[in-house]
Structure formats: C-alpha cells, structure tokens
Design an enzyme around this catalytic site. Sequence first.
Site, PDB file in Angstrom:
ATOM      1  N   SER A  76       6.520  91.776  -0.696  1.00 20.80           N
ATOM      2  CA  SER A  76       6.327  93.160  -0.274  1.00 20.80           C
ATOM      3  C   SER A  76       6.051  93.180   1.220  1.00 20.80           C
ATOM      4  CB  SER A  76       5.131  93.763  -1.029  1.00 20.80           C
ATOM      5  OG  SER A  76       4.706  94.979  -0.459  1.00 20.80           O
TER       6      SER A  76
ATOM      7  N   TYR B 225      -3.997  93.739  -3.318  1.00 22.06           N
ATOM      8  CA  TYR B 225      -2.542  93.618  -3.408  1.00 22.06           C
ATOM      9  C   TYR B 225      -1.979  92.896  -2.187  1.00 22.06           C
ATOM     10  CZ  TYR B 225       2.331  95.051  -4.073  1.00 22.06           C
ATOM     11  OH  TYR B 225       3.701  95.056  -4.244  1.00 22.06           O
TER      12      TYR B 225
END
Length: 255
Positions: A139, A152
């Site tokens: 990501s 995250y």
Amino acid sequence: MTSVAIVTGASSGIGAATARRLAAEGFHVLAAARRTDRLTGLVKEIEAAGGTATAVACDVTSDESVAGLAAAAQAAPGPVTLLVNNAGGARGLDPVESGAIGDWQWMYDVNVLGTLRVTQALLPALEASGAGTIVIVSSTAGFTVYEGGGGYAAAKHAQTAIAGTLRLELCGRPLRVIEIDPGMVRTDEFGLVRFGGDADKAAATYAGVPEPLVAEDVADCIAWCATRPHHVNVDRLVVRPLAQAAQHKVHRVGQ
C-alpha cells in the site's frame, strides 16, 4: 504446460479481480482464501469465461493451512510461476495512544506474517519453475504514514521491508520480486473490515472522491508487471486515483 498463478485473499476485492485477470491472461489460477463458498463461485465465473482455476481453502495466519496450499501447488497442472501475496487488511483508525493491541496483532499476522508464511512455503516451487515471480500487494501506507493509520502503516511498512529484503537475498536466482502499492481503492469489504462493519464510516472514506480506484485497476497493474519478460523486474509500482495526489491530499467534489 500451463503456468500456474497463486492468489491469496482471492474471495473478494483485489484478490478476486486478480484471479479473473490472470486466468484471462492464460494462467491456471489457484484461488486461495478462507471463504470457500465465494471461491467456488469465482472458479465457476472464471471457467464460464473460458479460463481455468482451482479453489483452495487457505488461512494465511495458519501454518497448517498454508502447508495445504503448498501441497495444492504441487498437484497443480503446471509449473508455479507466479505468487500474488494479496491477503491483508486494516482494522481501526485509532491513534497510536488508544489503538487496540488486538487490531495491531491481527494486521501483523495477516499482512506481514501471512506474506512470510506463504512466500516461504511456495519459494521452492517458484524457483523450480525456472522463472518465478513473487508479487507483494502492499500500500502507499507502506512508505507514508497518516494519522489514525499507525497499525496499518506499520504492517505495510513491514511488507515493503520483506519485498526489498527478498529482492536482495534472491539476487542471482530465477526469482523476481514485485511490490504493488495502491492508494485509495474502493472495494466491497476493505472499509467494512476496517470499521467493524459500519457501512457509513466505510463510505465516508470515499465521499466526494471522483473515481477512486477499483479492484480491477489494481489487478491490471499486477497482471502487467507479472507478464513482462522475466528479465524485467518492476521493483515497485505505485498507483493512485487521479484525485489523490498524496496520502494527505485528496480532491473531494463539494467539500
């Protein structure tokens, strides 16, 4: 013989879109995920479109389950040339000072240790093919932090570290390592998982954003990288929607 691609987290979102796209590219796809009912439907869809695929029940947080995936790879109808480590996700949007330890543990186990387990288990088959490719779907959070995203971002930073380290360690062997870093992607489940099923909070993430990425956009990037000549290694591909200039800079209509 038909080349075999393994896609984890294939029951929905980017994983399902990638399985469909790779099957269209001519791979026999081992679609791996926990929810076998969804995988069965995905395989039927792929076969109806003229491709071939096999559903494999796999929980990337379980050593035993991942060993079963490796066994399925051994029984596949061709050499395993591609692994797409896609399984992952986020939980919570809390600041570090109040973040739930359980959420952080889950994100580490699925995103980081899941990638490690599956990669270790499939490396022998990928190397034996003589032209193996490992794709790690990380990501933009893997290189840029943001408020509320500590857990995250930490997990995705770790995935990025795995990709870079693997590329160094595998240099000289017939294995390439590709990292795909999507920005804002609207899928059916990512936001719902992050916000504990709260559909309103999940939808608010994309409020006013003209055309966020969708799963098929990322699948297209994965397929393009994976189908380059094997001497071509796309180390890292960063893909965002036009509306997202950076993690903290998003154009929202009417806001």
